[in-house]
Design a protein around this motif. Structure first.
Motif, PDB file in Angstrom:
ATOM      1  N   TYR A  31     151.039  16.300  34.260  1.00 32.34           N
ATOM      2  CA  TYR A  31     151.174  15.630  32.982  1.00 32.34           C
ATOM      3  C   TYR A  31     151.022  16.652  31.863  1.00 32.34           C
ATOM      4  O   TYR A  31     150.265  17.612  31.995  1.00 32.34           O
ATOM      5  CB  TYR A  31     150.094  14.547  32.812  1.00 32.34           C
ATOM      6  CG  TYR A  31     150.204  13.423  33.806  1.00 32.34           C
ATOM      7  CD1 TYR A  31     150.986  12.314  33.541  1.00 32.34           C
ATOM      8  CD2 TYR A  31     149.527  13.479  35.019  1.00 32.34           C
ATOM      9  CE1 TYR A  31     151.095  11.283  34.457  1.00 32.34           C
ATOM     10  CE2 TYR A  31     149.631  12.459  35.942  1.00 32.34           C
ATOM     11  CZ  TYR A  31     150.414  11.366  35.655  1.00 32.34           C
ATOM     12  OH  TYR A  31     150.516  10.353  36.567  1.00 32.34           O
ATOM     13  N   GLU A  32     151.723  16.421  30.771  1.00 35.75           N
ATOM     14  CA  GLU A  32     151.572  17.254  29.582  1.00 35.75           C
ATOM     15  C   GLU A  32     150.723  16.468  28.594  1.00 35.75           C
ATOM     16  O   GLU A  32     151.071  15.343  28.231  1.00 35.75           O
ATOM     17  CB  GLU A  32     152.941  17.563  28.972  1.00 35.75           C
ATOM     18  CG  GLU A  32     152.848  18.433  27.752  1.00 35.75           C
ATOM     19  CD  GLU A  32     154.214  18.731  27.158  1.00 35.75           C
ATOM     20  OE1 GLU A  32     154.453  19.891  26.799  1.00 35.75           O
ATOM     21  OE2 GLU A  32     155.020  17.792  27.056  1.00 35.75           O
ATOM     22  N   ALA A  33     149.610  17.046  28.192  1.00 37.59           N
ATOM     23  CA  ALA A  33     148.692  16.365  27.283  1.00 37.59           C
ATOM     24  C   ALA A  33     148.482  17.217  26.045  1.00 37.59           C
ATOM     25  O   ALA A  33     148.380  18.446  26.134  1.00 37.59           O
ATOM     26  CB  ALA A  33     147.355  16.125  27.967  1.00 37.59           C
ATOM     27  N   GLN A  63     139.345   7.438  27.519  1.00 34.46           N
ATOM     28  CA  GLN A  63     139.774   8.702  26.935  1.00 34.46           C
ATOM     29  C   GLN A  63     139.591   9.783  27.983  1.00 34.46           C
ATOM     30  O   GLN A  63     138.717   9.692  28.839  1.00 34.46           O
ATOM     31  CB  GLN A  63     138.953   9.051  25.691  1.00 34.46           C
ATOM     32  CG  GLN A  63     139.149   8.096  24.544  1.00 34.46           C
ATOM     33  CD  GLN A  63     138.275   8.471  23.364  1.00 34.46           C
ATOM     34  OE1 GLN A  63     137.386   9.306  23.468  1.00 34.46           O
ATOM     35  NE2 GLN A  63     138.533   7.839  22.237  1.00 34.46           N
ATOM     36  N   LEU A  90     141.715  15.084  25.216  1.00 38.51           N
ATOM     37  CA  LEU A  90     143.117  15.240  25.559  1.00 38.51           C
ATOM     38  C   LEU A  90     143.877  13.991  25.134  1.00 38.51           C
ATOM     39  O   LEU A  90     143.368  12.877  25.241  1.00 38.51           O
ATOM     40  CB  LEU A  90     143.285  15.473  27.068  1.00 38.51           C
ATOM     41  CG  LEU A  90     142.638  16.735  27.614  1.00 38.51           C
ATOM     42  CD1 LEU A  90     142.868  16.839  29.110  1.00 38.51           C
ATOM     43  CD2 LEU A  90     143.184  17.961  26.915  1.00 38.51           C
ATOM     44  N   LEU A  91     145.097  14.182  24.658  1.00 38.12           N
ATOM     45  CA  LEU A  91     145.893  13.094  24.106  1.00 38.12           C
ATOM     46  C   LEU A  91     146.985  12.693  25.102  1.00 38.12           C
ATOM     47  O   LEU A  91     147.894  13.472  25.379  1.00 38.12           O
ATOM     48  CB  LEU A  91     146.522  13.529  22.780  1.00 38.12           C
ATOM     49  CG  LEU A  91     145.534  14.043  21.732  1.00 38.12           C
ATOM     50  CD1 LEU A  91     146.270  14.626  20.552  1.00 38.12           C
ATOM     51  CD2 LEU A  91     144.604  12.940  21.301  1.00 38.12           C
ATOM     52  N   LEU A  92     146.862  11.482  25.635  1.00 33.13           N
ATOM     53  CA  LEU A  92     147.845  10.912  26.556  1.00 33.13           C
ATOM     54  C   LEU A  92     148.095   9.467  26.179  1.00 33.13           C
ATOM     55  O   LEU A  92     147.294   8.851  25.454  1.00 33.13           O
ATOM     56  CB  LEU A  92     147.332  10.967  28.000  1.00 33.13           C
ATOM     57  CG  LEU A  92     147.269  12.330  28.660  1.00 33.13           C
ATOM     58  CD1 LEU A  92     146.359  12.291  29.864  1.00 33.13           C
ATOM     59  CD2 LEU A  92     148.652  12.775  29.074  1.00 33.13           C
ATOM     60  N   ASN A  93     149.188   8.889  26.678  1.00 35.07           N
ATOM     61  CA  ASN A  93     149.440   7.468  26.463  1.00 35.07           C
ATOM     62  C   ASN A  93     148.420   6.652  27.239  1.00 35.07           C
ATOM     63  O   ASN A  93     147.912   7.095  28.278  1.00 35.07           O
ATOM     64  CB  ASN A  93     150.834   7.087  26.972  1.00 35.07           C
ATOM     65  CG  ASN A  93     151.923   7.696  26.132  1.00 35.07           C
ATOM     66  OD1 ASN A  93     151.733   7.937  24.946  1.00 35.07           O
ATOM     67  ND2 ASN A  93     153.073   7.953  26.753  1.00 35.07           N
ATOM     68  N   GLU A  96     149.306   6.230  30.856  1.00 28.92           N
ATOM     69  CA  GLU A  96     149.016   7.412  31.666  1.00 28.92           C
ATOM     70  C   GLU A  96     147.520   7.542  31.943  1.00 28.92           C
ATOM     71  O   GLU A  96     147.110   7.888  33.056  1.00 28.92           O
ATOM     72  CB  GLU A  96     149.521   8.677  30.970  1.00 28.92           C
ATOM     73  CG  GLU A  96     151.025   8.771  30.897  1.00 28.92           C
ATOM     74  CD  GLU A  96     151.502   9.947  30.079  1.00 28.92           C
ATOM     75  OE1 GLU A  96     152.581  10.469  30.392  1.00 28.92           O
ATOM     76  OE2 GLU A  96     150.811  10.336  29.115  1.00 28.92           O
ATOM     77  N   ILE A  97     146.708   7.256  30.931  1.00 29.42           N
ATOM     78  CA  ILE A  97     145.255   7.318  31.105  1.00 29.42           C
ATOM     79  C   ILE A  97     144.807   6.321  32.164  1.00 29.42           C
ATOM     80  O   ILE A  97     143.998   6.648  33.046  1.00 29.42           O
ATOM     81  CB  ILE A  97     144.529   7.068  29.766  1.00 29.42           C
ATOM     82  CG1 ILE A  97     144.790   8.226  28.801  1.00 29.42           C
ATOM     83  CG2 ILE A  97     143.036   6.877  29.979  1.00 29.42           C
ATOM     84  CD1 ILE A  97     144.281   8.006  27.406  1.00 29.42           C
ATOM     85  N   LYS A 125     149.265  22.547  24.036  1.00 31.42           N
ATOM     86  CA  LYS A 125     149.351  21.523  25.073  1.00 31.42           C
ATOM     87  C   LYS A 125     148.595  21.985  26.302  1.00 31.42           C
ATOM     88  O   LYS A 125     148.388  23.178  26.523  1.00 31.42           O
ATOM     89  CB  LYS A 125     150.815  21.273  25.473  1.00 31.42           C
ATOM     90  CG  LYS A 125     151.702  20.793  24.351  1.00 31.42           C
ATOM     91  CD  LYS A 125     151.410  19.373  23.996  1.00 31.42           C
ATOM     92  CE  LYS A 125     152.363  18.890  22.912  1.00 31.42           C
ATOM     93  NZ  LYS A 125     152.168  17.485  22.593  1.00 31.42           N
ATOM     94  N   GLU A 127     148.651  21.473  30.514  1.00 32.30           N
ATOM     95  CA  GLU A 127     149.321  20.950  31.696  1.00 32.30           C
ATOM     96  C   GLU A 127     148.223  20.473  32.636  1.00 32.30           C
ATOM     97  O   GLU A 127     147.450  21.278  33.156  1.00 32.30           O
ATOM     98  CB  GLU A 127     150.174  22.025  32.348  1.00 32.30           C
ATOM     99  CG  GLU A 127     150.979  21.515  33.513  1.00 32.30           C
ATOM    100  CD  GLU A 127     151.873  22.578  34.120  1.00 32.30           C
ATOM    101  OE1 GLU A 127     152.665  22.225  35.012  1.00 32.30           O
ATOM    102  OE2 GLU A 127     151.778  23.745  33.725  1.00 32.30           O
TER     103      GLU A 127
END
Length: 160
Positions: A31-33, A63, A90-93, A96-97, A125, A127
């Motif tokens: 995933y790319e965060a 989170q 980390l920032l993810l949808n 995805e979380i 970012k 990975e």
């Protein structure tokens, strides 16, 4: 029908890489965060400083946090400098979380950062990989396979 290709991320400048992770873990999904950083942290990363060798990610309160990543203090940061090993969000949808949280809780998987890089837009970012730990025989098999590939390359190069 052909197998779908894995999605490669747009890595312009790689700052830190966790090379040991591919040896210690079976990598399943990547995933790319995005990562929440302060100004002096970004400056340190742009100078190529930083290490994620012993870091991991964990889920807390819907989170994801990057734990134990070392971004050293910026040399000209004086009183505005940051703490080098602080937890970073980390920032993810949310989807995805939730998927990562379920895999970690039910299947015993681990969230391992593979690299920190800057993308084409200049954003930092991470990975992040969903991984399962290898046992000692698996590690030996990986070493054997790597050595055999190296030997194959030598043989092919010598035969022309």
């Amino acid at each position: 029908m052909s197998r779908p290709k894995t999605e490669e991320f747009n890595k312009v400048k790689t700052v830190a890489e966790n090379r040991r992770a591919r040896y210690d873990y079976h990598i399943d999904d990547k995933y790319e965060a995005g990562i929440v950083l302060t100004g002096t942290e970004v400056k340190s990363l742009r100078f190529g400083e930083g290490s994620i060798a012993e870091s991991y990610a964990e889920v807390k309160d819907d989170q994801i946090w990057l734990i134990n990543a070392n971004i050293p203090e910026f040399s000209h940061g004086n009183r505005y400098n940051h703490e080098p090993k602080r937890p970073r969000k980390l920032l993810l949808n949310l989807r995805e979380i939730n998927k990562l949280h379920g895999a970690v809780m039910r299947q015993g998987m681990t969230l391992v950062p593979l690299s920190i890089y800057f993308n084409g837009k200049g954003r930092a970012k991470v990975e992040l990989a969903l991984a399962k730990g290898k046992k000692a025989p698996d590690k030996r098999a990986t070493e054997k396979e790597r050595d055999w590939k190296r030997e194959q390359g030598r043989i092919m190069r010598d035969r022309g």
